[in-house]
Scaffold this motif. Structure first.
Motif, PDB file in Angstrom:
ATOM      1  N   VAL A  22       0.847  -1.188   0.000  1.00 27.01           N
ATOM      2  CA  VAL A  22       0.000   0.000   0.000  1.00 27.01           C
ATOM      3  C   VAL A  22       0.887   1.245   0.000  1.00 27.01           C
ATOM      4  O   VAL A  22       1.906   1.301   0.687  1.00 27.01           O
ATOM      5  CB  VAL A  22      -0.918   0.012   1.245  1.00 27.01           C
ATOM      6  N   ALA A  23       0.494   2.244  -0.780  1.00 21.86           N
ATOM      7  CA  ALA A  23       1.215   3.527  -0.795  1.00 21.86           C
ATOM      8  C   ALA A  23       0.213   4.650  -0.974  1.00 21.86           C
ATOM      9  O   ALA A  23      -0.927   4.421  -1.370  1.00 21.86           O
ATOM     10  CB  ALA A  23       2.233   3.550  -1.928  1.00 21.86           C
ATOM     11  N   ASN A  24       0.624   5.846  -0.655  1.00 24.08           N
ATOM     12  CA  ASN A  24      -0.145   7.043  -0.980  1.00 24.08           C
ATOM     13  C   ASN A  24       0.554   7.702  -2.164  1.00 24.08           C
ATOM     14  O   ASN A  24       1.743   7.464  -2.384  1.00 24.08           O
ATOM     15  CB  ASN A  24      -0.184   8.014   0.212  1.00 24.08           C
ATOM     16  N   PRO A  25      -0.166   8.531  -2.900  1.00 23.55           N
ATOM     17  CA  PRO A  25       0.479   9.169  -4.051  1.00 23.55           C
ATOM     18  C   PRO A  25       1.422  10.288  -3.622  1.00 23.55           C
ATOM     19  O   PRO A  25       1.183  11.465  -3.863  1.00 23.55           O
ATOM     20  CB  PRO A  25      -0.695   9.714  -4.882  1.00 23.55           C
ATOM     21  N   MET A  33       4.219   5.131 -10.335  1.00 23.63           N
ATOM     22  CA  MET A  33       3.816   3.857  -9.748  1.00 23.63           C
ATOM     23  C   MET A  33       3.358   2.888 -10.837  1.00 23.63           C
ATOM     24  O   MET A  33       3.752   1.714 -10.850  1.00 23.63           O
ATOM     25  CB  MET A  33       2.696   4.099  -8.744  1.00 23.63           C
ATOM     26  N   GLN A  34       2.554   3.398 -11.762  1.00 23.50           N
ATOM     27  CA  GLN A  34       2.053   2.514 -12.818  1.00 23.50           C
ATOM     28  C   GLN A  34       3.183   1.992 -13.697  1.00 23.50           C
ATOM     29  O   GLN A  34       3.201   0.817 -14.039  1.00 23.50           O
ATOM     30  CB  GLN A  34       1.006   3.233 -13.660  1.00 23.50           C
ATOM     31  N   GLN A  35       4.144   2.885 -14.012  1.00 23.32           N
ATOM     32  CA  GLN A  35       5.267   2.441 -14.841  1.00 23.32           C
ATOM     33  C   GLN A  35       6.071   1.359 -14.142  1.00 23.32           C
ATOM     34  O   GLN A  35       6.342   0.300 -14.700  1.00 23.32           O
ATOM     35  CB  GLN A  35       6.213   3.610 -15.112  1.00 23.32           C
ATOM     36  N   ARG A  36       6.434   1.663 -12.892  1.00 25.96           N
ATOM     37  CA  ARG A  36       7.331   0.730 -12.204  1.00 25.96           C
ATOM     38  C   ARG A  36       6.639  -0.554 -11.778  1.00 25.96           C
ATOM     39  O   ARG A  36       7.285  -1.580 -11.587  1.00 25.96           O
ATOM     40  CB  ARG A  36       8.008   1.415 -11.012  1.00 25.96           C
ATOM     41  N   ALA A  37       5.330  -0.491 -11.607  1.00 27.02           N
ATOM     42  CA  ALA A  37       4.597  -1.710 -11.229  1.00 27.02           C
ATOM     43  C   ALA A  37       4.611  -2.703 -12.387  1.00 27.02           C
ATOM     44  O   ALA A  37       4.451  -3.904 -12.199  1.00 27.02           O
ATOM     45  CB  ALA A  37       3.167  -1.367 -10.855  1.00 27.02           C
ATOM     46  N   ASP A  38       4.803  -2.150 -13.592  1.00 31.00           N
ATOM     47  CA  ASP A  38       4.953  -2.976 -14.782  1.00 31.00           C
ATOM     48  C   ASP A  38       3.717  -3.838 -15.003  1.00 31.00           C
ATOM     49  O   ASP A  38       2.647  -3.300 -15.219  1.00 31.00           O
ATOM     50  CB  ASP A  38       6.240  -3.801 -14.619  1.00 31.00           C
ATOM     51  N   THR A  39       3.842  -5.153 -14.900  1.00 31.19           N
ATOM     52  CA  THR A  39       2.673  -5.992 -15.168  1.00 31.19           C
ATOM     53  C   THR A  39       1.803  -6.196 -13.926  1.00 31.19           C
ATOM     54  O   THR A  39       0.723  -6.755 -14.015  1.00 31.19           O
ATOM     55  CB  THR A  39       3.115  -7.376 -15.675  1.00 31.19           C
ATOM     56  N   ARG A  40       2.287  -5.754 -12.773  1.00 37.63           N
ATOM     57  CA  ARG A  40       1.483  -5.936 -11.558  1.00 37.63           C
ATOM     58  C   ARG A  40       0.369  -4.885 -11.505  1.00 37.63           C
ATOM     59  O   ARG A  40       0.591  -3.738 -11.863  1.00 37.63           O
ATOM     60  CB  ARG A  40       2.358  -5.783 -10.317  1.00 37.63           C
ATOM     61  N   PRO A  41      -0.807  -5.274 -11.027  1.00 41.84           N
ATOM     62  CA  PRO A  41      -1.892  -4.296 -10.988  1.00 41.84           C
ATOM     63  C   PRO A  41      -1.662  -3.209  -9.934  1.00 41.84           C
ATOM     64  O   PRO A  41      -1.020  -3.457  -8.919  1.00 41.84           O
ATOM     65  CB  PRO A  41      -3.110  -5.136 -10.600  1.00 41.84           C
ATOM     66  N   VAL A  42      -2.146  -2.007 -10.225  1.00 43.31           N
ATOM     67  CA  VAL A  42      -2.177  -0.936  -9.230  1.00 43.31           C
ATOM     68  C   VAL A  42      -3.649  -0.600  -9.014  1.00 43.31           C
ATOM     69  O   VAL A  42      -4.319  -0.104  -9.911  1.00 43.31           O
ATOM     70  CB  VAL A  42      -1.440   0.328  -9.722  1.00 43.31           C
ATOM     71  N   LYS A  43      -4.151  -0.932  -7.811  1.00 41.71           N
ATOM     72  CA  LYS A  43      -5.548  -0.583  -7.518  1.00 41.71           C
ATOM     73  C   LYS A  43      -5.571   0.806  -6.911  1.00 41.71           C
ATOM     74  O   LYS A  43      -4.763   1.100  -6.029  1.00 41.71           O
ATOM     75  CB  LYS A  43      -6.144  -1.580  -6.531  1.00 41.71           C
ATOM     76  N   GLU A  44      -6.477   1.627  -7.349  1.00 35.53           N
ATOM     77  CA  GLU A  44      -6.533   2.985  -6.812  1.00 35.53           C
ATOM     78  C   GLU A  44      -7.771   3.193  -5.954  1.00 35.53           C
ATOM     79  O   GLU A  44      -8.869   2.809  -6.325  1.00 35.53           O
ATOM     80  CB  GLU A  44      -6.528   3.989  -7.960  1.00 35.53           C
ATOM     81  N   GLY A  49      11.131 -14.219  -1.824  1.00 34.41           N
ATOM     82  CA  GLY A  49      10.273 -15.220  -2.474  1.00 34.41           C
ATOM     83  C   GLY A  49       8.816 -15.161  -2.048  1.00 34.41           C
ATOM     84  O   GLY A  49       8.087 -16.139  -2.161  1.00 34.41           O
ATOM     85  N   ILE A  50       8.386 -13.984  -1.561  1.00 35.19           N
ATOM     86  CA  ILE A  50       6.963 -13.807  -1.261  1.00 35.19           C
ATOM     87  C   ILE A  50       6.317 -13.112  -2.449  1.00 35.19           C
ATOM     88  O   ILE A  50       6.821 -12.101  -2.938  1.00 35.19           O
ATOM     89  CB  ILE A  50       6.753 -12.927  -0.013  1.00 35.19           C
ATOM     90  N   GLU A  51       5.224 -13.666  -2.898  1.00 35.50           N
ATOM     91  CA  GLU A  51       4.576 -13.114  -4.084  1.00 35.50           C
ATOM     92  C   GLU A  51       3.947 -11.748  -3.802  1.00 35.50           C
ATOM     93  O   GLU A  51       3.097 -11.619  -2.927  1.00 35.50           O
ATOM     94  CB  GLU A  51       3.490 -14.077  -4.557  1.00 35.50           C
ATOM     95  N   VAL A  52       4.410 -10.740  -4.531  1.00 32.53           N
ATOM     96  CA  VAL A  52       3.747  -9.431  -4.439  1.00 32.53           C
ATOM     97  C   VAL A  52       2.676  -9.420  -5.521  1.00 32.53           C
ATOM     98  O   VAL A  52       2.966  -9.436  -6.707  1.00 32.53           O
ATOM     99  CB  VAL A  52       4.744  -8.273  -4.654  1.00 32.53           C
ATOM    100  N   GLN A  53       1.419  -9.414  -5.053  1.00 35.43           N
ATOM    101  CA  GLN A  53       0.342  -9.537  -6.021  1.00 35.43           C
ATOM    102  C   GLN A  53       0.087  -8.211  -6.742  1.00 35.43           C
ATOM    103  O   GLN A  53      -0.284  -8.196  -7.898  1.00 35.43           O
ATOM    104  CB  GLN A  53      -0.920  -9.982  -5.309  1.00 35.43           C
ATOM    105  N   GLY A  54       0.303  -7.103  -6.036  1.00 38.19           N
ATOM    106  CA  GLY A  54       0.103  -5.806  -6.674  1.00 38.19           C
ATOM    107  C   GLY A  54       0.247  -4.676  -5.671  1.00 38.19           C
ATOM    108  O   GLY A  54       0.656  -4.898  -4.531  1.00 38.19           O
ATOM    109  N   PHE A  55      -0.090  -3.485  -6.140  1.00 36.52           N
ATOM    110  CA  PHE A  55       0.044  -2.282  -5.309  1.00 36.52           C
ATOM    111  C   PHE A  55      -1.332  -1.646  -5.117  1.00 36.52           C
ATOM    112  O   PHE A  55      -2.205  -1.782  -5.980  1.00 36.52           O
ATOM    113  CB  PHE A  55       0.974  -1.283  -5.992  1.00 36.52           C
ATOM    114  N   ILE A  56      -1.480  -0.973  -3.989  1.00 37.42           N
ATOM    115  CA  ILE A  56      -2.699  -0.191  -3.778  1.00 37.42           C
ATOM    116  C   ILE A  56      -2.272   1.251  -3.576  1.00 37.42           C
ATOM    117  O   ILE A  56      -1.463   1.551  -2.687  1.00 37.42           O
ATOM    118  CB  ILE A  56      -3.487  -0.693  -2.553  1.00 37.42           C
TER     119      ILE A  56
END
Ligand SMILES: Nc1ncnc2c1ncn2[C@@H]1O[C@H](COP(=O)(O)OP(=O)(O)O)[C@@H](O)[C@H]1O
Ligand SMILES: [Mg+2]
Length: 294
Positions: free
Chosen positions: A199-202, A258-269, A221-228
């Protein structure tokens, strides 16, 4: 096996909010446990009852607990103190106070928090465990302690063979092996049954920290599913005043990064919402935004 979903990130970004909202969502599907390992956790306030001494049912299909240092150490004593005392006292002139001494060892509570998580996951009682973690540094320590502990136990094993002569009538090897298997199971739990949302703030620091955490988790080796990305200002409220316009523009930069660096991982807003942290209203709204379509 129980699914563990952890929320991590800098202090104050919204980990607890996302954890509770997600727990409410999962409780709608099956039995769910919400655990906080943040020493400044706020589950007791949110559910308006003390949750730091044991697991309580807080809603239909939802149990919650705040793992305080005291609770973790009490459970640790119950589970391991006798074993440790038996082994140590077989070759050292020590009394039971050695247990108090060991309790003060750095990393011990982290170690046993993870043991608690494992016990809950292996109990098979819950379909999902939602884990509200402490801010960044503490959570990362937790993971590294686990690895250190494991290599330490491997050393202990070697040491045992050297010191075999001094042990009387007890089998420290059995204890070491039991602990080693426990540590292996914890590492395995984190690597195969756990996924993390960061989780992050903008704003600059929170976003940078989010990627540092994601890198460390990848390394462990913990799966990071995405960012919020939480507390994003809605455009329609930011047009009338230069202060809000500037704030909005700065947030948009962080958002793009955030969107660029998250790459293929989802960023939920999640937008900045009005209201305070409470179940009906605010948290249900976040749950709907995080898990749409239910
Ligand atoms: N989307 C949001 N809009 C408005 N306030 C929020 C939002 N998300 C979280 N908050 C508020 O921000 C504060 C910090 O959130 P919290 O979930 O406790 O963060 P953390 O657990 O990361 O420290 C709380 O007062 C919470 O109610
Ligand atoms: Mg919190």
């Amino acid at each position: 096996m129980t699914n563990i979903i952890m929320f991590t990130g800098k202090g104050g970004v919204g980990k607890t909010t996302m954890s509770v909202a997600t727990a409410l969502h999962h409780a709608g599907i099956g039995k769910t446990l919400l655990i906080s390992t943040d020493p400044s956790g706020s589950l007791s306030e949110i559910f308006a009852r003390p949750l730091s001494s044991k697991v309580h049912t807080v809603a239909v299909n939802l149990d919650a607990v705040e793992l305080s240092r005291k609770l973790v150490l009490d459970l640790w004593r119950e589970k391991f103190a006798d074993d440790i005392y038996t082994v140590l006292s077989s070759f050292l002139p020590v009394g039971r106070e050695i247990i108090d001494y060991l309790e003060g060892a750095p990393g011990i509570e982290d170690e046993f928090m993870l043991d608690y998580l494992l016990t809950m996951a292996e109990s098979g009682e819950y379909r999902a465990i939602i884990w509200d973690t402490a801010p960044t540094v503490t959570t990362l320590n937790l993971l590294f302690v686990q690895q250190m502990f494991y290599s330490h136990l491997t050393q202990a094993h070697k040491l045992y063979f050297k010191m075999k002569k001094v042990f009387n009538n007890v089998d420290p090897l059995a204890l070491i092996n039991r602990w080693r298997s426990l540590t292996e199971r914890i590492i395995d739990l984190l690597r195969t049954d756990t996924c993390a949302w960061v989780v992050a703030n903008p704003e600059h620091l929170a976003v940078e920290q989010a990627f540092n955490i994601a890198d460390s988790f990848d390394g462990f080796g913990i799966e990071v599913q995405g960012f919020i990305l939480n507390k994003v200002l809605p455009a329609e409220f930011c047009q009338d005043h230069p202060f809000w316009q500037a704030k909005y523009t700065a947030q948009q930069k962080c958002r793009e990064k955030m969107q660029q660096r998250a790459d293929t991982r989802p960023v939920k807003e999640i937008p900045e919402l009005i209201g305070s942290i409470q179940i009906e209203g605010f948290l249900r709204e976040v749950a709907g935004l995080l898990h749409p379509g239910r």
